[in-house]
Design a protein around this motif. Structure first.
Motif, mmCIF file in Angstrom:
data_model
loop_
_atom_site.group_PDB
_atom_site.id
_atom_site.type_symbol
_atom_site.label_atom_id
_atom_site.label_comp_id
_atom_site.label_asym_id
_atom_site.label_seq_id
_atom_site.Cartn_x
_atom_site.Cartn_y
_atom_site.Cartn_z
ATOM 1 N N TYR A 261 -37.151 -58.444 2.512
ATOM 2 C CA TYR A 261 -36.245 -58.604 3.766
ATOM 3 C C TYR A 261 -34.855 -58.940 3.205
ATOM 4 N N VAL A 262 -33.988 -59.004 4.150
ATOM 5 C CA VAL A 262 -32.663 -59.347 3.877
ATOM 6 C C VAL A 262 -31.994 -60.373 4.945
ATOM 7 N N ILE A 263 -31.278 -61.285 4.325
ATOM 8 C CA ILE A 263 -30.439 -62.128 5.349
ATOM 9 C C ILE A 263 -28.989 -61.960 4.877
ATOM 10 N N CYS A 264 -28.341 -61.704 6.102
ATOM 11 C CA CYS A 264 -26.789 -61.769 5.997
ATOM 12 C C CYS A 264 -26.432 -62.894 7.016
ATOM 13 N N ARG A 265 -25.589 -63.883 6.228
ATOM 14 C CA ARG A 265 -24.716 -64.921 7.151
ATOM 15 C C ARG A 265 -23.172 -64.788 7.199
ATOM 16 N N LEU A 266 -22.776 -64.990 8.436
ATOM 17 C CA LEU A 266 -21.371 -65.138 8.529
ATOM 18 C C LEU A 266 -20.888 -66.362 7.313
ATOM 19 N N PRO A 267 -19.716 -65.966 6.998
ATOM 20 C CA PRO A 267 -19.125 -67.057 6.105
ATOM 21 C C PRO A 267 -19.145 -68.284 6.668
ATOM 22 N N GLY A 268 -19.572 -69.483 6.220
ATOM 23 C CA GLY A 268 -19.563 -70.844 6.696
ATOM 24 C C GLY A 268 -20.364 -70.809 7.842
ATOM 25 N N ASP A 269 -21.188 -69.910 8.100
ATOM 26 C CA ASP A 269 -22.067 -69.641 9.382
ATOM 27 C C ASP A 269 -21.215 -69.621 10.688
ATOM 28 N N GLU A 270 -19.918 -69.171 10.437
ATOM 29 C CA GLU A 270 -18.908 -68.746 11.534
ATOM 30 C C GLU A 270 -18.165 -67.724 11.605
ATOM 31 N N VAL A 271 -17.645 -67.222 12.708
ATOM 32 C CA VAL A 271 -16.674 -65.945 12.553
ATOM 33 C C VAL A 271 -15.470 -66.910 11.793
ATOM 34 N N PRO A 272 -14.765 -66.178 11.078
ATOM 35 C CA PRO A 272 -13.583 -66.844 10.157
ATOM 36 C C PRO A 272 -12.414 -66.791 11.253
ATOM 37 N N ASP A 273 -11.754 -67.807 11.279
ATOM 38 C CA ASP A 273 -10.314 -67.827 12.202
ATOM 39 C C ASP A 273 -9.513 -66.682 11.647
ATOM 40 N N ARG A 274 -9.239 -66.439 10.641
ATOM 41 C CA ARG A 274 -8.697 -65.507 10.169
ATOM 42 C C ARG A 274 -8.734 -64.089 10.816
ATOM 43 N N PHE A 275 -10.219 -63.626 10.710
ATOM 44 C CA PHE A 275 -10.850 -62.554 11.390
ATOM 45 C C PHE A 275 -10.614 -62.422 12.626
ATOM 46 N N ARG A 276 -10.912 -63.580 13.410
ATOM 47 C CA ARG A 276 -10.787 -63.741 15.061
ATOM 48 C C ARG A 276 -9.377 -63.386 15.417
ATOM 49 N N LYS A 277 -8.580 -64.093 14.698
ATOM 50 C CA LYS A 277 -7.100 -64.073 15.137
ATOM 51 C C LYS A 277 -6.524 -62.568 14.839
ATOM 52 N N SER A 278 -7.010 -61.951 13.719
ATOM 53 C CA SER A 278 -6.633 -60.592 13.628
ATOM 54 C C SER A 278 -7.062 -59.574 14.387
ATOM 55 N N LEU A 279 -8.131 -59.794 15.059
ATOM 56 C CA LEU A 279 -8.616 -59.011 16.260
ATOM 57 C C LEU A 279 -7.997 -59.232 17.384
ATOM 58 N N ALA A 280 -7.775 -60.567 17.711
ATOM 59 C CA ALA A 280 -6.783 -60.873 18.828
ATOM 60 C C ALA A 280 -5.261 -60.111 18.751
ATOM 61 N N ARG A 281 -4.840 -60.275 17.609
ATOM 62 C CA ARG A 281 -3.435 -59.822 17.450
ATOM 63 C C ARG A 281 -3.174 -58.293 17.413
ATOM 64 N N HIS A 282 -4.197 -57.775 16.465
ATOM 65 C CA HIS A 282 -4.255 -56.516 16.125
ATOM 66 C C HIS A 282 -4.937 -55.563 16.466
ATOM 67 N N GLY A 283 -6.234 -55.813 17.032
ATOM 68 C CA GLY A 283 -7.325 -55.266 17.371
ATOM 69 C C GLY A 283 -8.001 -54.518 16.109
ATOM 70 N N LYS A 284 -7.875 -55.308 15.067
ATOM 71 C CA LYS A 284 -8.459 -55.046 13.854
ATOM 72 C C LYS A 284 -8.512 -56.017 12.791
ATOM 73 N N GLY A 285 -9.750 -56.028 11.949
ATOM 74 C CA GLY A 285 -9.790 -57.113 11.178
ATOM 75 C C GLY A 285 -10.605 -56.887 9.914
ATOM 76 N N ARG A 286 -10.943 -57.506 8.841
ATOM 77 C CA ARG A 286 -11.638 -57.452 7.746
ATOM 78 C C ARG A 286 -12.565 -58.436 7.730
ATOM 79 N N LEU A 287 -13.854 -58.533 7.412
ATOM 80 C CA LEU A 287 -14.718 -59.331 7.261
ATOM 81 C C LEU A 287 -15.763 -58.976 5.705
ATOM 82 N N ASP A 288 -15.413 -60.057 4.832
ATOM 83 C CA ASP A 288 -15.999 -59.991 3.741
ATOM 84 C C ASP A 288 -17.540 -60.789 3.743
ATOM 85 N N LEU A 289 -18.600 -60.002 3.616
ATOM 86 C CA LEU A 289 -20.033 -60.740 3.552
ATOM 87 C C LEU A 289 -21.300 -60.630 2.514
#
Length: 157
Positions: free
Chosen positions: A97-125
């Protein structure tokens, strides 16, 4: 149908390899995705997990976290893996089995803001692979660890 059941159907329909690997999505709590796969269709010539299969199941978990986190934000977009590496510490000698968690158990602010501003973002997992009975609180060390960067483009509501 639950969000997880709909997503299971989607990956089975859109990613045929997921069906061949026997990937089953077990839980998503908004922070971590738990999925499993049987050893039998994923074994190598030595009877242990084939590296490519283990990698594919792990990358599916991390890709799934990105997709599900996006959906939880009320967004849709194109999600692809940009980079990915895996370290194999021990053989996969049983169903896994595999477990993958969001960093710090939440969507990073930087990722959230990039999605809102530019419609794109990067997420390291990071996705951890374990043998045995699936649980979100594994005992012992992972047998493999995948690290990847996922890119979202064209994010929209």
């Amino acid at each position: 149908m639950t969000q997880l059941a709909l997503f299971q159907k989607r990956i089975n329909d859109e990613i045929p390899l997921s069906r061949a690997l026997g990937i089953r999505l077990l839980s998503w709590d908004g922070h971590a995705l738990l999925l499993d796969a049987p050893l039998e269709p994923n074994r190598n010539h030595q009877g242990t997990g084939f590296g490519g299969s283990v990698y594919s199941v792990a990358v599916t978990a991390a890709w799934g976290v990105t997709e599900l986190a996006l959906a939880d934000l009320g967004l849709k977009g194109s999600v692809v893996v940009q980079t990915g590496t895996i370290d194999y510490m021990d053989p996969v000698d049983s169903d896994f089995y595999v477990i993958c968690r969001l960093p710090g158990d939440e969507v990073p602010d930087r990722f959230r803001k990039s999605l809102a501003r530019h419609g794109k973002g990067r997420l390291d997992l990071t996705a951890e692979v374990f043998c045995g009975e699936p649980t979100t609180e594994p005992r012992g060390e992972p047998v493999a660890v995948f690290q990847g960067r996922f890119v979202v483009q064209d994010a929209r509501s």
